[in-house]
Design an enzyme around this catalytic site. Sequence first.
Site, mmCIF file in Angstrom:
data_model
loop_
_atom_site.group_PDB
_atom_site.id
_atom_site.type_symbol
_atom_site.label_atom_id
_atom_site.label_comp_id
_atom_site.label_asym_id
_atom_site.label_seq_id
_atom_site.Cartn_x
_atom_site.Cartn_y
_atom_site.Cartn_z
ATOM 1 C CG ASP A 52 -20.662 -17.415 -1.158
ATOM 2 O OD1 ASP A 52 -20.726 -17.603 0.081
ATOM 3 O OD2 ASP A 52 -21.639 -17.036 -1.836
ATOM 4 C CB SER A 53 -17.440 -17.278 3.816
ATOM 5 O OG SER A 53 -16.980 -18.614 3.795
ATOM 6 C CG ASP A 91 -21.454 -21.413 -0.926
ATOM 7 O OD1 ASP A 91 -22.591 -21.927 -0.861
ATOM 8 O OD2 ASP A 91 -20.997 -20.666 -0.037
ATOM 9 C CE LYS A 120 -23.578 -23.096 1.741
ATOM 10 N NZ LYS A 120 -24.006 -21.713 1.458
ATOM 11 C CD GLU A 122 -26.161 -17.324 -0.280
ATOM 12 O OE1 GLU A 122 -26.756 -16.247 -0.439
ATOM 13 O OE2 GLU A 122 -25.029 -17.409 0.205
ATOM 14 C CD GLU A 189 -25.574 -17.378 6.765
ATOM 15 O OE1 GLU A 189 -25.552 -18.024 5.698
ATOM 16 O OE2 GLU A 189 -24.761 -16.491 7.043
HETATM 17 O O1 KIV Z 1 -19.905 -19.334 2.480
HETATM 18 C C1 KIV Z 1 -20.049 -19.771 3.625
HETATM 19 O O2 KIV Z 1 -19.104 -19.873 4.395
HETATM 20 C C2 KIV Z 1 -21.388 -20.172 4.032
HETATM 21 C C3 KIV Z 1 -21.707 -20.333 5.500
HETATM 22 C C4 KIV Z 1 -23.115 -20.584 5.694
HETATM 23 C C5 KIV Z 1 -20.967 -21.356 6.194
HETATM 24 O O3 KIV Z 1 -22.212 -20.339 3.191
#
Ligand code: KIV
Length: 272
Positions: A52-53, A91, A120, A122, A189
């Site tokens: 999500d970057s 993400d 992934k 969070e 992270e």
């Molecule tokens: O969104 C992202 O790029 C991440 C980083 C930890 C690589 O979650």
Amino acid sequence: MYLPKPLEDSITVTHLKKLKQQGEKFACLTAYDYSFAKLIEECGVEVVLVGDSLGMVIQGHNTTIPVTLDNIKYHGTTVRAGLDKSMLMLDMPFGSLNSPQQALDNASELLKATQAQVVKLEGGSTQIKTVEMLSAFGIATCAHLGLQPQLVNKLGGYRVQGKAKSAAEEMIATAKELEAAGADILLLECVPASLAAEITNSLEIPVIGIGAGAEVDGQILVLHDILNVTAGKKPKFSKNFMQGQSSIQAAITRYVTEVKRGQFPDKTHSFL
Ligand code: KIV
């Protein structure tokens, strides 16, 4: 005639676990489109993350919060088109995992659209039930601890996490709970290198680090950071791999080589 790509040729969570057992480091990188995904795979990157970057490096927002499920789905399908072998990880964006059921529905939608192998999440300890549920329904997960950019409004900024003894102990306990809940990978992270090493050694699942020192199992960085095209201040833990290289391909290959040899990150790109 359409011939499906054989699954055994792709990198899976089992493959990453084997690398961890053998003490071999692996390289991960973000990508957001077909052309870069293809190039990254050719350079030997094992895991490609549609992070999500993308909200920051592609869309120009100052947080990852505006990123939608449709954004991840769109970029996920373009990245999938460039990959034959590397593992595709996506993400789960902010607001897509507010309950285990919502996360299951959204992760299923993403996996159907992109054939990603891993999602992934969070959220740390708040996602233990979600990890359990996704795992029960056959969805591989990467839990994310330490700095979680989706929580930036609560954290008040992007800072190193787990520096105090109590915070470090809590992170170790949560990591073990996430593994017990069925997480297949853990991403750390911005945590002190010694804490990341302790967590890595206490888990059987592979641990990927970003700003987490050299003693984790794999490293990940944001593509735009290593190619030195990210606008504004660069994170301390990242490195300009374009320096001294004559092409993007050479820069990514250098990153992969330094990760596999344990040369990246050194002390200057770690929190001690
Ligand atoms: O969104 C992202 O790029 C991440 C980083 C930890 C690589 O979650």
